[in-house]
Design a protein around this motif. Structure first.
Motif, PDB file in Angstrom:
ATOM      1  N   ALA A  10       0.828  -1.199   0.000  1.00  0.00           N
ATOM      2  CA  ALA A  10       0.000   0.000   0.000  1.00  0.00           C
ATOM      3  C   ALA A  10       0.869   1.259   0.000  1.00  0.00           C
ATOM      4  CB  ALA A  10      -0.914  -0.010   1.209  1.00  0.00           C
ATOM      5  N   VAL A  11       2.048   1.199   0.630  1.00  0.00           N
ATOM      6  CA  VAL A  11       2.966   2.320   0.676  1.00  0.00           C
ATOM      7  C   VAL A  11       4.359   1.791   0.367  1.00  0.00           C
ATOM      8  CG1 VAL A  11       3.990   4.094   2.138  1.00  0.00           C
ATOM      9  CG2 VAL A  11       1.568   3.512   2.404  1.00  0.00           C
ATOM     10  N   SER A  12       5.065   2.425  -0.550  1.00  0.00           N
ATOM     11  CA  SER A  12       6.431   2.025  -0.870  1.00  0.00           C
ATOM     12  C   SER A  12       7.193   3.231  -1.385  1.00  0.00           C
ATOM     13  CB  SER A  12       6.437   0.913  -1.932  1.00  0.00           C
ATOM     14  OG  SER A  12       6.114   1.452  -3.198  1.00  0.00           O
ATOM     15  N   ALA A  13       8.473   3.012  -1.686  1.00  0.00           N
ATOM     16  CA  ALA A  13       9.277   4.105  -2.243  1.00  0.00           C
ATOM     17  C   ALA A  13       8.708   4.569  -3.578  1.00  0.00           C
ATOM     18  CB  ALA A  13      10.717   3.640  -2.425  1.00  0.00           C
ATOM     19  N   HIS A  14       7.946   3.702  -4.216  1.00  0.00           N
ATOM     20  CA  HIS A  14       7.407   4.038  -5.532  1.00  0.00           C
ATOM     21  C   HIS A  14       6.136   4.867  -5.455  1.00  0.00           C
ATOM     22  CE1 HIS A  14      10.432   1.746  -7.603  1.00  0.00           C
ATOM     23  NE2 HIS A  14      10.273   0.824  -6.685  1.00  0.00           N
ATOM     24  N   THR A  15       5.718   5.233  -4.236  1.00  0.00           N
ATOM     25  CA  THR A  15       4.568   6.130  -4.133  1.00  0.00           C
ATOM     26  C   THR A  15       4.971   7.549  -4.481  1.00  0.00           C
ATOM     27  OG1 THR A  15       4.944   6.396  -1.773  1.00  0.00           O
ATOM     28  CG2 THR A  15       3.356   4.712  -2.437  1.00  0.00           C
ATOM     29  N   LEU A  16       6.283   7.801  -4.554  1.00  0.00           N
ATOM     30  CA  LEU A  16       6.745   9.087  -5.067  1.00  0.00           C
ATOM     31  C   LEU A  16       6.358   9.151  -6.537  1.00  0.00           C
ATOM     32  CD1 LEU A  16      10.385   9.123  -3.658  1.00  0.00           C
ATOM     33  CD2 LEU A  16       8.446  10.409  -2.779  1.00  0.00           C
ATOM     34  N   THR A  56      20.393   4.578  -5.980  1.00  0.00           N
ATOM     35  CA  THR A  56      19.241   4.999  -6.784  1.00  0.00           C
ATOM     36  C   THR A  56      18.340   3.813  -7.085  1.00  0.00           C
ATOM     37  OG1 THR A  56      20.522   6.801  -7.762  1.00  0.00           O
ATOM     38  CG2 THR A  56      18.553   6.100  -8.948  1.00  0.00           C
ATOM     39  N   ALA A  57      18.928   2.691  -7.480  1.00  0.00           N
ATOM     40  CA  ALA A  57      18.127   1.498  -7.777  1.00  0.00           C
ATOM     41  C   ALA A  57      17.400   1.003  -6.533  1.00  0.00           C
ATOM     42  CB  ALA A  57      19.017   0.401  -8.341  1.00  0.00           C
ATOM     43  N   THR A  58      18.066   1.066  -5.396  1.00  0.00           N
ATOM     44  CA  THR A  58      17.465   0.585  -4.152  1.00  0.00           C
ATOM     45  C   THR A  58      16.277   1.435  -3.738  1.00  0.00           C
ATOM     46  OG1 THR A  58      19.598  -0.273  -3.404  1.00  0.00           O
ATOM     47  CG2 THR A  58      17.920   0.080  -1.718  1.00  0.00           C
ATOM     48  N   TRP A  59      16.430   2.743  -3.776  1.00  0.00           N
ATOM     49  CA  TRP A  59      15.401   3.622  -3.236  1.00  0.00           C
ATOM     50  C   TRP A  59      14.431   4.172  -4.271  1.00  0.00           C
ATOM     51  CZ3 TRP A  59      20.076   5.850  -0.410  1.00  0.00           C
ATOM     52  CH2 TRP A  59      20.294   5.137   0.772  1.00  0.00           C
ATOM     53  N   LEU A  60      14.854   4.249  -5.531  1.00  0.00           N
ATOM     54  CA  LEU A  60      14.005   4.926  -6.513  1.00  0.00           C
ATOM     55  C   LEU A  60      13.513   4.027  -7.641  1.00  0.00           C
ATOM     56  CD1 LEU A  60      16.044   8.255  -6.691  1.00  0.00           C
ATOM     57  CD2 LEU A  60      14.000   7.765  -5.327  1.00  0.00           C
ATOM     58  N   GLY A  61      14.112   2.859  -7.809  1.00  0.00           N
ATOM     59  CA  GLY A  61      13.616   1.927  -8.811  1.00  0.00           C
ATOM     60  C   GLY A  61      14.481   1.842 -10.056  1.00  0.00           C
ATOM     61  N   HIS A  88      19.995  -3.111 -12.213  1.00  0.00           N
ATOM     62  CA  HIS A  88      18.987  -4.158 -12.447  1.00  0.00           C
ATOM     63  C   HIS A  88      18.977  -5.162 -11.290  1.00  0.00           C
ATOM     64  CE1 HIS A  88      16.569  -7.186 -14.404  1.00  0.00           C
ATOM     65  NE2 HIS A  88      17.523  -8.052 -14.136  1.00  0.00           N
ATOM     66  N   LEU A  89      20.150  -5.630 -10.887  1.00  0.00           N
ATOM     67  CA  LEU A  89      20.235  -6.625  -9.817  1.00  0.00           C
ATOM     68  C   LEU A  89      19.769  -6.050  -8.479  1.00  0.00           C
ATOM     69  CD1 LEU A  89      23.626  -8.337 -10.736  1.00  0.00           C
ATOM     70  CD2 LEU A  89      21.298  -9.226 -11.074  1.00  0.00           C
ATOM     71  N   THR A  90      20.118  -4.820  -8.201  1.00  0.00           N
ATOM     72  CA  THR A  90      19.688  -4.183  -6.954  1.00  0.00           C
ATOM     73  C   THR A  90      18.179  -4.038  -6.923  1.00  0.00           C
ATOM     74  OG1 THR A  90      21.777  -2.988  -6.814  1.00  0.00           O
ATOM     75  CG2 THR A  90      19.959  -2.137  -5.493  1.00  0.00           C
ATOM     76  N   ASN A  91      17.604  -3.620  -8.033  1.00  0.00           N
ATOM     77  CA  ASN A  91      16.154  -3.471  -8.111  1.00  0.00           C
ATOM     78  C   ASN A  91      15.467  -4.834  -7.957  1.00  0.00           C
ATOM     79  OD1 ASN A  91      13.841  -1.673  -8.646  1.00  0.00           O
ATOM     80  ND2 ASN A  91      13.556  -3.033 -10.389  1.00  0.00           N
ATOM     81  N   ALA A  92      16.004  -5.866  -8.598  1.00  0.00           N
ATOM     82  CA  ALA A  92      15.424  -7.206  -8.478  1.00  0.00           C
ATOM     83  C   ALA A  92      15.503  -7.697  -7.032  1.00  0.00           C
ATOM     84  CB  ALA A  92      16.141  -8.178  -9.410  1.00  0.00           C
TER      85      ALA A  92
END
Length: 175
Positions: A10-16, A59-64, A113-117
């Motif tokens: 319901a809430v994640s870093a991607h709510t930005l 950036t990959a970890t926190w922003l996608g 890519h790996l960090t995001n995965a």
């Protein structure tokens, strides 16, 4: 708060907003450049590359993934402009830096890519654990239920919480 039944948090870093995530990624790359510029005379270019790669990982970890890809390209461009002779130009005087750019970009994209995965797998594992806990709690409540009415109340409460909707169970009682 995560909903254990829902496939997405319901809430994640991607709510930005998407634009804000890209702006933050660009700011992170710019901050890396600004912080390393005073160290240019003492910092070997390979160490600057490592700091830019660290920026891509964060950036990959926190922003996608999308912002990480942009940060990868931006990091290569900033490294070229501020560290590769002739400085403050995108011209490259030594051909070896072209290989450096290709390797840096490839590694940055791969790390992003790996960090995001890995972040996605961690979120999925957390959601699965929460679903299991919720189902375990329901099982404990049902095991203690003595009447059909108690079962109905427990199931209605569970489904209302998990689906975040108002609902009513209707059962035909055979007598």
């Amino acid at each position: 708060m995560l909903n254990p039944i829902s496939p997405t948090p319901a809430v994640s870093a991607h709510t930005l907003g998407p634009a804000l995530r890209y702006v933050l990624a660009a700011l992170a790359c710019g901050l890396t450049t600004v912080l390393t510029m005073p160290l240019h005379d003492w910092l070997e270019p390979v160490n600057a590359v490592m700091l830019f790669l660290l920026t891509v990982v964060m950036t990959a970890t926190w922003l996608g993934r999308g912002p990480a890809v942009m940060a990868s390209f931006l990091s290569v461009g900033l490294f070229d402009f501020f560290y590769v002779p002739p400085r403050f130009s995108f011209a490259v005087s030594d051909i070896q830096y072209l290989l450096t750019f290709m390797v840096m970009l490839t590694v940055a994209l791969l790390i992003g890519h790996l960090t995001n995965a890995m972040r996605q797998r961690a979120e999925e594992a957390q959601q699965a654990a929460q679903r299991s806990e919720a189902l375990h709690q329901l099982a404990r409540q049902l095991a203690g239920a003595l009447t059909v009415d108690q079962v109905i109340v427990d199931v209605e409460t569970f489904l209302t919480q998990q689906l975040q909707a108002k609902l009513r169970l209707w059962l035909a009682v055979l007598r």
